[in-house]
Motif scaffolding. Sequence first.
Motif, PDB file in Angstrom:
ATOM      1  N   ILE A   8       0.847  -1.182   0.000  1.00  0.00           N
ATOM      2  CA  ILE A   8       0.000   0.000   0.000  1.00  0.00           C
ATOM      3  C   ILE A   8       0.886   1.236   0.000  1.00  0.00           C
ATOM      4  O   ILE A   8       1.709   1.425   0.895  1.00  0.00           O
ATOM      5  CB  ILE A   8      -0.913   0.012   1.234  1.00  0.00           C
ATOM      6  CG1 ILE A   8      -1.800  -1.248   1.244  1.00  0.00           C
ATOM      7  CG2 ILE A   8      -1.769   1.273   1.256  1.00  0.00           C
ATOM      8  CD1 ILE A   8      -2.649  -1.389   2.473  1.00  0.00           C
ATOM      9  N   PRO A   9       0.740   2.116  -1.003  1.00  0.00           N
ATOM     10  CA  PRO A   9       1.553   3.337  -1.038  1.00  0.00           C
ATOM     11  C   PRO A   9       1.119   4.278   0.093  1.00  0.00           C
ATOM     12  O   PRO A   9       0.008   4.174   0.604  1.00  0.00           O
ATOM     13  CB  PRO A   9       1.254   3.913  -2.420  1.00  0.00           C
ATOM     14  CG  PRO A   9      -0.084   3.368  -2.775  1.00  0.00           C
ATOM     15  CD  PRO A   9      -0.164   2.012  -2.135  1.00  0.00           C
ATOM     16  N   PRO A  10       1.996   5.208   0.523  1.00  0.00           N
ATOM     17  CA  PRO A  10       3.339   5.385  -0.055  1.00  0.00           C
ATOM     18  C   PRO A  10       4.331   4.373   0.497  1.00  0.00           C
ATOM     19  O   PRO A  10       4.277   4.034   1.667  1.00  0.00           O
ATOM     20  CB  PRO A  10       3.702   6.808   0.395  1.00  0.00           C
ATOM     21  CG  PRO A  10       2.971   6.964   1.693  1.00  0.00           C
ATOM     22  CD  PRO A  10       1.667   6.228   1.525  1.00  0.00           C
ATOM     23  N   GLN A  11       5.205   3.887  -0.369  1.00  0.00           N
ATOM     24  CA  GLN A  11       6.231   2.947   0.048  1.00  0.00           C
ATOM     25  C   GLN A  11       7.464   3.714   0.497  1.00  0.00           C
ATOM     26  O   GLN A  11       7.785   4.761  -0.045  1.00  0.00           O
ATOM     27  CB  GLN A  11       6.597   2.017  -1.105  1.00  0.00           C
ATOM     28  CG  GLN A  11       5.424   1.168  -1.585  1.00  0.00           C
ATOM     29  CD  GLN A  11       5.791   0.357  -2.808  1.00  0.00           C
ATOM     30  OE1 GLN A  11       6.952   0.060  -3.029  1.00  0.00           O
ATOM     31  NE2 GLN A  11       4.807   0.014  -3.620  1.00  0.00           N
ATOM     32  N   LEU A  12       8.140   3.186   1.473  1.00  0.00           N
ATOM     33  CA  LEU A  12       9.354   3.831   1.948  1.00  0.00           C
ATOM     34  C   LEU A  12      10.431   3.754   0.868  1.00  0.00           C
ATOM     35  O   LEU A  12      10.563   2.731   0.186  1.00  0.00           O
ATOM     36  CB  LEU A  12       9.857   3.144   3.219  1.00  0.00           C
ATOM     37  CG  LEU A  12       8.980   3.309   4.465  1.00  0.00           C
ATOM     38  CD1 LEU A  12       9.555   2.490   5.612  1.00  0.00           C
ATOM     39  CD2 LEU A  12       8.868   4.778   4.863  1.00  0.00           C
ATOM     40  N   PRO A  13      11.210   4.809   0.699  1.00  0.00           N
ATOM     41  CA  PRO A  13      12.284   4.774  -0.297  1.00  0.00           C
ATOM     42  C   PRO A  13      13.427   3.893   0.178  1.00  0.00           C
ATOM     43  O   PRO A  13      13.516   3.534   1.358  1.00  0.00           O
ATOM     44  CB  PRO A  13      12.725   6.240  -0.383  1.00  0.00           C
ATOM     45  CG  PRO A  13      12.425   6.789   0.977  1.00  0.00           C
ATOM     46  CD  PRO A  13      11.151   6.097   1.414  1.00  0.00           C
ATOM     47  N   LEU A  14      14.299   3.530  -0.752  1.00  0.00           N
ATOM     48  CA  LEU A  14      15.491   2.782  -0.376  1.00  0.00           C
ATOM     49  C   LEU A  14      16.345   3.633   0.551  1.00  0.00           C
ATOM     50  O   LEU A  14      16.498   4.837   0.341  1.00  0.00           O
ATOM     51  CB  LEU A  14      16.295   2.409  -1.617  1.00  0.00           C
ATOM     52  CG  LEU A  14      15.668   1.373  -2.549  1.00  0.00           C
ATOM     53  CD1 LEU A  14      16.528   1.216  -3.794  1.00  0.00           C
ATOM     54  CD2 LEU A  14      15.540   0.030  -1.848  1.00  0.00           C
ATOM     55  N   ALA A  15      16.899   3.019   1.574  1.00  0.00           N
ATOM     56  CA  ALA A  15      17.738   3.741   2.542  1.00  0.00           C
ATOM     57  C   ALA A  15      19.207   3.428   2.269  1.00  0.00           C
ATOM     58  O   ALA A  15      19.614   2.272   2.318  1.00  0.00           O
ATOM     59  CB  ALA A  15      17.365   3.336   3.970  1.00  0.00           C
ATOM     60  N   PHE A  16      19.978   4.456   1.993  1.00  0.00           N
ATOM     61  CA  PHE A  16      21.399   4.262   1.695  1.00  0.00           C
ATOM     62  C   PHE A  16      22.214   4.468   2.974  1.00  0.00           C
ATOM     63  O   PHE A  16      22.961   5.442   3.113  1.00  0.00           O
ATOM     64  CB  PHE A  16      21.836   5.226   0.599  1.00  0.00           C
ATOM     65  CG  PHE A  16      21.083   5.042  -0.686  1.00  0.00           C
ATOM     66  CD1 PHE A  16      21.460   4.053  -1.587  1.00  0.00           C
ATOM     67  CD2 PHE A  16      19.986   5.821  -0.991  1.00  0.00           C
ATOM     68  CE1 PHE A  16      20.764   3.860  -2.764  1.00  0.00           C
ATOM     69  CE2 PHE A  16      19.282   5.639  -2.171  1.00  0.00           C
ATOM     70  CZ  PHE A  16      19.673   4.648  -3.066  1.00  0.00           C
ATOM     71  N   ILE A  17      22.032   3.554   3.911  1.00  0.00           N
ATOM     72  CA  ILE A  17      22.647   3.708   5.234  1.00  0.00           C
ATOM     73  C   ILE A  17      23.543   2.522   5.566  1.00  0.00           C
ATOM     74  O   ILE A  17      23.884   2.317   6.728  1.00  0.00           O
ATOM     75  CB  ILE A  17      21.563   3.869   6.315  1.00  0.00           C
ATOM     76  CG1 ILE A  17      20.594   2.681   6.265  1.00  0.00           C
ATOM     77  CG2 ILE A  17      20.795   5.184   6.128  1.00  0.00           C
ATOM     78  CD1 ILE A  17      19.548   2.672   7.375  1.00  0.00           C
TER      79      ILE A  17
END
Length: 265
Positions: A8-17
């Motif tokens: 279900i949107p909104p989907q979390l963005p990719l985390a560059f951590i």
Amino acid sequence: IASPTPRIPPQLPLAFIHTPTSLLSLANDTIQDSHTLLTPIFHTPSSLATFSNSLLPLIHNENDHTNTVLLASLYKYVATSKKMRDASIQGSKLFKDYNQSLESNTQLFSLISAVSDKNEPLDSEDKYYLESKLSELVRSGAAIPAGEKKDRLEVVKKRITDLCLACCENIREDESGMSFSFDELEGVPKDILERFERKDGDGGEGRKKYWVSFKAADSTPCMEYAVRTETRKRLWVGRSCSCGENVEMMKELIVLRAEEAMVAV
């Protein structure tokens, strides 16, 4: 084909951590999850194999892990840390080796062949995937029975992977380039010139010369905008002759790929 678990949107963005350690852990965990899911499927009797119980799990497995594979690969292009880039290269190699083992898996080939032979009523998308996957496995040598020929093919494919990764790493880490005067870069927009490093030398009217690296971010705009033919020629020739350490590896790659093509037939 959609994921079996709708999001279900909104989907979390990719985390560059990620750190080098966490990135490699993510790669290993993803491969282990895939192996755990697919291994029982590979042991499905051919008589019971169908598109839904054999290929559909394979499709969903690919969908679920695509972002992780791409993320692991991305760091080697954008990370400022050498350790992070090295971890990304190692992660990419893990995924490539795992995919190679799937592409040459005789059980998977037998399973998909059995599904193909049953001629199930499939929609055009499913049918296309089935035909493409079967063709892919044939080209990768999965149809070759166990023995000396298949063992040699595995060695060749692994060596090709290692050489490709090494060549790409040399290109990414290459810091070579050449200097141009302001006049030689006539036509290149000011905002692009401003990001070039200035080095000692006669750049005209007391200016230092502009250092243009052979990396695409620097060389491509100059090739597109520089109006002087000689400038573009020097840059093109220089870039084409960079990474001399790749020459011998490329020669070996040509020979190995020819052998792969012949052995996989």
